[in-house]
Design a protein around this motif. Sequence first.
Motif, PDB file in Angstrom:
ATOM      1  N   LEU A   7       0.897  -1.199  -0.138  1.00 19.10           N
ATOM      2  CA  LEU A   7       0.039  -0.037   0.075  1.00 19.10           C
ATOM      3  C   LEU A   7       1.014   1.198  -0.075  1.00 19.10           C
ATOM      4  O   LEU A   7       2.047   1.290   0.778  1.00 19.10           O
ATOM      5  N   LEU A   9       0.205   4.935   0.992  1.00 24.26           N
ATOM      6  CA  LEU A   9      -0.819   5.735   1.526  1.00 24.26           C
ATOM      7  C   LEU A   9      -0.350   7.399   1.904  1.00 24.26           C
ATOM      8  O   LEU A   9       0.571   7.290   2.401  1.00 24.26           O
ATOM      9  N   PRO A  23      -1.527  13.230  -0.112  1.00 21.45           N
ATOM     10  CA  PRO A  23      -2.735  12.772  -1.007  1.00 21.45           C
ATOM     11  C   PRO A  23      -2.296  13.373  -2.649  1.00 21.45           C
ATOM     12  O   PRO A  23      -2.512  12.358  -3.499  1.00 21.45           O
ATOM     13  N   ARG A  27      -1.985  10.512  -5.506  1.00 18.59           N
ATOM     14  CA  ARG A  27      -2.876  10.557  -6.648  1.00 18.59           C
ATOM     15  C   ARG A  27      -1.972  10.605  -7.981  1.00 18.59           C
ATOM     16  O   ARG A  27      -2.242   9.887  -8.948  1.00 18.59           O
ATOM     17  N   GLY A  30      -0.270   7.299  -8.505  1.00 18.91           N
ATOM     18  CA  GLY A  30      -1.278   6.220  -9.140  1.00 18.91           C
ATOM     19  C   GLY A  30      -1.259   6.340 -10.631  1.00 18.91           C
ATOM     20  O   GLY A  30      -1.801   5.255 -11.378  1.00 18.91           O
ATOM     21  N   THR A  39      -1.266  -0.989  -4.054  1.00 13.51           N
ATOM     22  CA  THR A  39      -2.338  -0.164  -4.011  1.00 13.51           C
ATOM     23  C   THR A  39      -2.289   1.244  -3.408  1.00 13.51           C
ATOM     24  O   THR A  39      -1.399   1.495  -2.792  1.00 13.51           O
ATOM     25  N   PHE A  40      -3.036   2.073  -4.086  1.00 14.41           N
ATOM     26  CA  PHE A  40      -2.960   3.529  -3.780  1.00 14.41           C
ATOM     27  C   PHE A  40      -4.220   4.103  -2.949  1.00 14.41           C
ATOM     28  O   PHE A  40      -5.233   3.716  -3.436  1.00 14.41           O
ATOM     29  N   ASN A  41      -4.090   4.626  -1.723  1.00 15.06           N
ATOM     30  CA  ASN A  41      -5.187   5.194  -0.908  1.00 15.06           C
ATOM     31  C   ASN A  41      -4.803   6.611  -0.421  1.00 15.06           C
ATOM     32  O   ASN A  41      -3.529   6.802  -0.355  1.00 15.06           O
ATOM     33  N   ILE A  42      -5.822   7.222   0.060  1.00 15.13           N
ATOM     34  CA  ILE A  42      -5.526   8.497   0.726  1.00 15.13           C
ATOM     35  C   ILE A  42      -6.402   8.555   2.145  1.00 15.13           C
ATOM     36  O   ILE A  42      -7.261   7.927   2.204  1.00 15.13           O
ATOM     37  N   ALA A  43      -5.678   9.088   3.146  1.00 17.00           N
ATOM     38  CA  ALA A  43      -6.282   9.100   4.473  1.00 17.00           C
ATOM     39  C   ALA A  43      -6.034  10.572   5.064  1.00 17.00           C
ATOM     40  O   ALA A  43      -5.026  11.218   4.709  1.00 17.00           O
ATOM     41  N   THR A  53      -7.103   0.824   7.826  1.00 18.17           N
ATOM     42  CA  THR A  53      -6.576   1.165   6.309  1.00 18.17           C
ATOM     43  C   THR A  53      -5.325   0.348   6.194  1.00 18.17           C
ATOM     44  O   THR A  53      -5.230  -0.144   5.128  1.00 18.17           O
ATOM     45  N   TYR A  57      -2.116  -5.666   4.742  1.00 19.09           N
ATOM     46  CA  TYR A  57      -1.129  -5.240   3.861  1.00 19.09           C
ATOM     47  C   TYR A  57       0.411  -5.814   4.282  1.00 19.09           C
ATOM     48  O   TYR A  57       0.524  -5.868   5.594  1.00 19.09           O
TER      49      TYR A  57
END
Length: 165
Positions: A7, A9, A23, A27, A30, A39-43, A53, A57
């Motif tokens: 991940l 993040l 973030p 983005r 990605g 996997t790309f994610n934002i928090a 979250t 992983y």
Amino acid sequence: MKTEKTLVLGIGNDILTDDGIGPKLVRDLGRMDIPAEITFNIASVGGLELLETVSGYTRIFIVDAIRTQGGRPGNVYFLSPDDFRQTMHISNLHDISFLTALKLGNKLDYELPSEIIIIAVEIAEDLEFSEELSPALQKRYPEILSKVHNFLLEALMYRHQAAAN
């Protein structure tokens, strides 16, 4: 054999000037040439709230803002929990630190990552409302993105080579 999951993040608040660097980078990363198993994610949270979250992983790259004494906006630091000092969100004044949350998560039998890499970007401004980065950070953004992208590619390539041997 357990499948390895990675991940990336990005942590931060998009409307607080440079606080949104995590973030924004995630983005943009990605959309770049990165292996599909990532996997790309934002928090926009820290501490205990990140446990859900990151659960499941094998490895995570956390991209966050940092302010250090004498730091130059746009400097990029690659940290591990062992040499961790403080990023903006991994340690939260109103919550326990992310590292303390990880220890708690282990005691509660969460399936947590065995490898954590913190990518911290030195920022200039995080108290003004704006969806734009500060001029100092905006000027260095292409360099920052390239540095983080190359770091990820090298880390992933190293991982694949080590697994093949």
